[in-house]
Design a protein around this motif. Structure first.
Motif, PDB file in Angstrom:
ATOM      1  N   LEU A  16       0.826  -1.212   0.000  1.00  0.00           N
ATOM      2  CA  LEU A  16       0.000   0.000   0.000  1.00  0.00           C
ATOM      3  C   LEU A  16       0.859   1.261   0.000  1.00  0.00           C
ATOM      4  O   LEU A  16       0.536   2.241  -0.676  1.00  0.00           O
ATOM      5  N   GLY A  17       1.945   1.237   0.777  1.00  0.00           N
ATOM      6  CA  GLY A  17       2.811   2.405   0.809  1.00  0.00           C
ATOM      7  C   GLY A  17       3.406   2.715  -0.552  1.00  0.00           C
ATOM      8  O   GLY A  17       3.434   3.861  -0.993  1.00  0.00           O
ATOM      9  N   TRP A  18       3.852   1.677  -1.269  1.00  0.00           N
ATOM     10  CA  TRP A  18       4.462   1.864  -2.590  1.00  0.00           C
ATOM     11  C   TRP A  18       3.406   2.213  -3.632  1.00  0.00           C
ATOM     12  O   TRP A  18       3.637   3.035  -4.514  1.00  0.00           O
ATOM     13  N   MET A  19       2.232   1.610  -3.525  1.00  0.00           N
ATOM     14  CA  MET A  19       1.155   1.895  -4.464  1.00  0.00           C
ATOM     15  C   MET A  19       0.728   3.358  -4.374  1.00  0.00           C
ATOM     16  O   MET A  19       0.596   4.055  -5.398  1.00  0.00           O
ATOM     17  N   LEU A  20       0.520   3.849  -3.163  1.00  0.00           N
ATOM     18  CA  LEU A  20       0.055   5.217  -2.998  1.00  0.00           C
ATOM     19  C   LEU A  20       1.174   6.228  -3.241  1.00  0.00           C
ATOM     20  O   LEU A  20       0.915   7.364  -3.650  1.00  0.00           O
ATOM     21  N   ASP A  21       2.405   5.807  -3.018  1.00  0.00           N
ATOM     22  CA  ASP A  21       3.564   6.603  -3.401  1.00  0.00           C
ATOM     23  C   ASP A  21       3.530   6.859  -4.911  1.00  0.00           C
ATOM     24  O   ASP A  21       3.637   7.998  -5.384  1.00  0.00           O
ATOM     25  N   LEU A  79       6.692   7.716   9.348  1.00  0.00           N
ATOM     26  CA  LEU A  79       7.033   9.123   9.161  1.00  0.00           C
ATOM     27  C   LEU A  79       7.140   9.465   7.681  1.00  0.00           C
ATOM     28  O   LEU A  79       6.638  10.507   7.232  1.00  0.00           O
ATOM     29  N   ASP A  80       7.760   8.590   6.918  1.00  0.00           N
ATOM     30  CA  ASP A  80       7.961   8.820   5.492  1.00  0.00           C
ATOM     31  C   ASP A  80       6.632   8.954   4.747  1.00  0.00           C
ATOM     32  O   ASP A  80       6.438   9.883   3.966  1.00  0.00           O
ATOM     33  N   ILE A  81       5.716   8.023   4.992  1.00  0.00           N
ATOM     34  CA  ILE A  81       4.422   8.053   4.307  1.00  0.00           C
ATOM     35  C   ILE A  81       3.640   9.310   4.676  1.00  0.00           C
ATOM     36  O   ILE A  81       3.014   9.949   3.818  1.00  0.00           O
ATOM     37  N   LEU A  82       3.691   9.682   5.937  1.00  0.00           N
ATOM     38  CA  LEU A  82       2.978  10.888   6.381  1.00  0.00           C
ATOM     39  C   LEU A  82       3.519  12.130   5.668  1.00  0.00           C
ATOM     40  O   LEU A  82       2.746  12.981   5.195  1.00  0.00           O
ATOM     41  N   LEU A  83       4.826  12.227   5.525  1.00  0.00           N
ATOM     42  CA  LEU A  83       5.420  13.399   4.897  1.00  0.00           C
ATOM     43  C   LEU A  83       5.132  13.473   3.400  1.00  0.00           C
ATOM     44  O   LEU A  83       4.823  14.551   2.875  1.00  0.00           O
ATOM     45  N   LEU A 177      -4.608  10.770   0.805  1.00  0.00           N
ATOM     46  CA  LEU A 177      -5.047   9.388   1.041  1.00  0.00           C
ATOM     47  C   LEU A 177      -3.993   8.495   1.694  1.00  0.00           C
ATOM     48  O   LEU A 177      -4.317   7.700   2.586  1.00  0.00           O
ATOM     49  N   PRO A 178      -2.707   8.566   1.286  1.00  0.00           N
ATOM     50  CA  PRO A 178      -1.719   7.679   1.899  1.00  0.00           C
ATOM     51  C   PRO A 178      -1.577   7.847   3.402  1.00  0.00           C
ATOM     52  O   PRO A 178      -1.129   6.913   4.087  1.00  0.00           O
ATOM     53  N   ALA A 179      -1.939   9.003   3.949  1.00  0.00           N
ATOM     54  CA  ALA A 179      -1.801   9.225   5.388  1.00  0.00           C
ATOM     55  C   ALA A 179      -2.568   8.186   6.198  1.00  0.00           C
ATOM     56  O   ALA A 179      -2.164   7.827   7.314  1.00  0.00           O
ATOM     57  N   PHE A 180      -3.649   7.661   5.638  1.00  0.00           N
ATOM     58  CA  PHE A 180      -4.451   6.672   6.360  1.00  0.00           C
ATOM     59  C   PHE A 180      -3.726   5.335   6.484  1.00  0.00           C
ATOM     60  O   PHE A 180      -4.029   4.536   7.370  1.00  0.00           O
TER      61      PHE A 180
END
Length: 353
Positions: A16-21, A79-83, A177-180
């Motif tokens: 999910l992290g890479w997809m939304l990235d 932290l990375d995804i939030l930023l 959206l990725p923040a979730f």
């Protein structure tokens, strides 16, 4: 592929992290023409946002990789995804091109950390026999993010809701959206077992580790440069090719969509083994740093692709087809040559010390 519940959650989080990235990154590729129109510049000027994003991923890979090797993969990933979610959404409020480019550069810093952290967390948490399949699953997140960006663009951009028409600024607000995903990681994903086991061991200095494995690091950087040129050279200006050269709107013809799909099956299929390959090659003491470092160093060397292809097209009467085909053809041959000399550590036991 028999994984425990915790292992499945870890793989899901990394995916999910890479997809939304990728979703946040590729939103821009569908909006270049409209951003250029509003700011009164050429598309090639806005394409520098692609260059800055890719170039600054190199910086983010180093920063967040070091945090991952010190704090743990999980907190650094959160932290990375939030930023990258925050910086992606802030682009919607850019008053001019300069501010927009700065925000996309900051987005690139945050984007640069996700792949290394997510892949090391996943690869260190699963059994070796599942590594190949999980590697392919993780890498599927990137084209899936591209697909979601295309769907969002087709369904929302230019549509009118009451008195409001969705423009490029509203599209960037989707980057929140990725923040979730951070909430999911915080509540359901354990830390890497390899990292937990490494806490009792002293770790060598990063530069000493890189120097010891310098030949391997150089090989991986060159390989990733070629792979990133292959990927971005067939993707980033493809929507612009359709819009400018063929005057297509978002409702792309079916046959052309099928052709693009088949092309990306080949491109992303080649990528499928990369997360496992780089993590197996990397020394454990810097596994959150080195795979991300070489990935994004290669990305940095390939980062001028967007402006370069735009300039090639503009110098040839707006022939974006020539620019895309030229880069894809040359790089495909280069990848074959690199892979011929690739080292192999399939099934390596992954330790973080």
């Amino acid at each position: 592929m028999n994984l425990t519940g915790d292992q499945k959650k870890t793989v899901a989080a990394a995916f999910l992290g890479w997809m939304l990235d990728a979703f946040d990154f590729f939103l821009l590729t569908f909006l270049l023409k409209d951003i250029a129109k509003e700011f009164g510049v050429e598309i090639s000027a806005v394409a520098y946002a692609l260059f800055l994003t890719l170039a600054m991923r190199f910086v983010g890979a180093f920063i967040f990789g070091r945090l991952g090797d010190r704090w743990g993969r999980k907190p650094a990933l959160m932290l990375d995804i939030l930023l990258y979610s925050i910086f992606g959404a802030l682009a919607a409020f850019s008053p001019n091109l300069i501010v927009f480019l700065i925000l996309r550069a900051l987005f690139g810093v945050a984007m640069g950390g996700e792949w290394g952290l997510g892949s090391s967390l996943a690869m260190e948490s699963i059994p070796p026999q599942a590594r190949g399949m999980v590697s392919g699953i993780l890498q599927c997140g990137y084209p899936t993010g591209f697909l979601l960006a295309a769907v969002a663009n087709g369904l929302l951009f230019g549509r009118t809701f009451g008195d409001y028409t969705v423009g490029w600024r509203a599209m960037f607000l989707l980057s929140v959206l990725p923040a979730f995903v951070v909430l999911f990681i915080r509540s359901g994903v354990p830390e890497s077992p390899a990292f937990e086991a490494s806490k009792a061991h002293a770790k060598p200095h990063l530069w000493a580790t890189i120097t010891e494995h310098k030949g391997l690091v150089v090989y991986m950087v060159v390989l990733m440069m070629c792979f990133n040129l292959f990927s971005h050279g067939t993707q980033d200006l493809y929507p612009t090719f359709l819009q400018k050269q063929h005057n297509f709107d978002p409702a792309t013809p079916v046959l052309l969509a099928i052709g693009a799909f088949i092309m990306q099956v080949a491109v992303q299929g080649a990528w499928g083994v990369i997360p496992a390959h780089l993590n197996e090659l990397a020394p454990g003491a810097a596994r959150a740093t080195i795979p991300a470092f070489v990935y994004q160093a290669g990305n940095f060397l390939a980062s001028y692709n967007g402006p370069l292809q735009a300039q090639i097209a503009e110098a040839n009467g707006g022939n974006y087809a020539l620019a895309l085909a030229l880069v894809a053809g040359v790089v495909a041959v280069a990848i074959i040559v690199c892979i011929r000399f690739s080292p192999e550590r399939r099934g390596e036991i992954l330790k973080a010390h």
